[in-house]
Design a protein around this motif. Structure first.
Motif, mmCIF file in Angstrom:
data_model
loop_
_atom_site.group_PDB
_atom_site.id
_atom_site.type_symbol
_atom_site.label_atom_id
_atom_site.label_comp_id
_atom_site.label_asym_id
_atom_site.label_seq_id
_atom_site.Cartn_x
_atom_site.Cartn_y
_atom_site.Cartn_z
ATOM 1 N N UNK A 118 0.038 10.951 2.076
ATOM 2 C CA UNK A 118 1.020 11.524 2.998
ATOM 3 C C UNK A 118 1.808 10.410 3.692
ATOM 4 N N UNK A 119 2.789 10.800 4.477
ATOM 5 C CA UNK A 119 3.669 9.839 5.146
ATOM 6 C C UNK A 119 2.895 8.934 6.107
ATOM 7 N N UNK A 120 1.891 9.473 6.802
ATOM 8 C CA UNK A 120 1.089 8.647 7.718
ATOM 9 C C UNK A 120 0.301 7.578 6.966
ATOM 10 N N UNK A 121 -0.237 7.926 5.814
ATOM 11 C CA UNK A 121 -0.950 6.939 4.990
ATOM 12 C C UNK A 121 -0.007 5.820 4.559
ATOM 13 N N UNK A 122 1.192 6.176 4.163
ATOM 14 C CA UNK A 122 2.185 5.169 3.758
ATOM 15 C C UNK A 122 2.515 4.262 4.936
ATOM 16 N N UNK A 123 2.700 4.845 6.103
ATOM 17 C CA UNK A 123 2.991 4.064 7.311
ATOM 18 C C UNK A 123 1.838 3.110 7.637
ATOM 19 N N UNK A 124 0.618 3.612 7.560
ATOM 20 C CA UNK A 124 -0.552 2.768 7.834
ATOM 21 C C UNK A 124 -0.654 1.610 6.838
ATOM 22 N N UNK A 125 -0.425 1.882 5.566
ATOM 23 C CA UNK A 125 -0.477 0.824 4.548
ATOM 24 C C UNK A 125 0.610 -0.222 4.794
ATOM 25 N N UNK A 126 1.792 0.220 5.170
ATOM 26 C CA UNK A 126 2.875 -0.707 5.492
ATOM 27 C C UNK A 126 2.478 -1.591 6.678
ATOM 28 N N UNK A 127 1.937 -0.985 7.724
ATOM 29 C CA UNK A 127 1.533 -1.746 8.914
ATOM 30 C C UNK A 127 0.420 -2.742 8.592
ATOM 31 N N UNK A 156 1.082 -18.005 0.336
ATOM 32 C CA UNK A 156 1.755 -17.090 -0.575
ATOM 33 C C UNK A 156 0.810 -15.915 -0.778
ATOM 34 N N UNK A 157 1.151 -14.782 -0.189
ATOM 35 C CA UNK A 157 0.285 -13.609 -0.269
ATOM 36 C C UNK A 157 0.584 -12.813 -1.529
ATOM 37 N N UNK A 158 -0.485 -12.280 -2.105
ATOM 38 C CA UNK A 158 -0.362 -11.470 -3.314
ATOM 39 C C UNK A 158 -0.726 -10.025 -3.040
ATOM 40 N N UNK A 159 -1.457 -9.451 -3.966
ATOM 41 C CA UNK A 159 -1.780 -8.037 -3.884
ATOM 42 C C UNK A 159 -2.716 -7.736 -2.726
ATOM 43 N N UNK A 160 -2.610 -6.508 -2.245
ATOM 44 C CA UNK A 160 -3.496 -6.007 -1.200
ATOM 45 C C UNK A 160 -3.827 -4.563 -1.526
ATOM 46 N N UNK A 161 -5.094 -4.232 -1.478
ATOM 47 C CA UNK A 161 -5.512 -2.844 -1.610
ATOM 48 C C UNK A 161 -6.183 -2.428 -0.312
ATOM 49 N N UNK A 162 -6.009 -1.169 0.050
ATOM 50 C CA UNK A 162 -6.526 -0.670 1.328
ATOM 51 C C UNK A 162 -7.121 0.713 1.126
ATOM 52 N N UNK A 215 -8.673 -5.514 0.710
ATOM 53 C CA UNK A 215 -8.815 -6.771 -0.013
ATOM 54 C C UNK A 215 -7.414 -7.325 -0.197
ATOM 55 N N UNK A 216 -7.243 -8.594 0.164
ATOM 56 C CA UNK A 216 -5.948 -9.252 0.016
ATOM 57 C C UNK A 216 -6.168 -10.614 -0.630
#
Length: 146
Positions: free
Chosen positions: A2-11, A76-82, A92-93
């Motif tokens: 949902x939109x809140x999950x997207x916002x949280x991942x962005x933050x 240099x930051x790469x992938x991040x999973x949340x 993990x980043x």
């Protein structure tokens, strides 16, 4: 999602990237608000425990002492999973960190390849790092020729 999950991942992505940007400028004191007051940071270089710090004062000292050895810092930051769990999250980043110092009249670059295992908390509407286990998985050093 949902939109809140997207916002949280962005933050959370911004939080991790902002931490690295401040490290590049050696603004360690400015990094501290990115951590919970009772945060914990555990750092391994290879398989060896390098540092274990709790709360802002200890974390700031460990970071400042380490970065003081280098005149140039570059992340240099790469992938991040949340994984989100309400006002908590696990992530993990991956990051590549280049650190340049002067050794015997030449520059030397130490490069670390890092995996951060993070626990995040949303406190007063803002995401912070609650716990970070930094695994400097491997490192290499090379002379920089000008």
């Amino acid at each position: 999602m949902n939109l809140q999950d997207i916002q949280n991942r962005f933050e959370l992505k911004y939080l991790v990237d902002h931490f690295s940007n401040l490290a590049d400028e050696k603004k360690v004191a400015e990094q501290m608000p990115l951590f919970a007051e009772n945060a914990e940071v555990i750092t391994y270089i290879g398989d060896e425990l390098f540092a274990h710090a709790q709360d802002h004062a200890e974390i700031e000292k460990v970071f400042a002492d380490y970065l003081a050895q280098f005149h140039t810092v570059y992340h240099l930051n790469g992938q991040q999973t949340v994984e989100l769990h309400g006002d908590r999250a696990e992530g993990i980043a991956y990051c590549q960190v280049a650190l340049v110092s002067n050794k015997d009249d030449h520059d030397e670059m130490l490069t670390h390849y890092v995996r951060y295992n993070d626990s995040y908390a949303k406190i007063n509407g803002r995401w912070v790092i609650q716990k970070r286990i930094a695994h400097f998985m491997y490192s290499e050093t090379r002379t920089i020729h000008k």
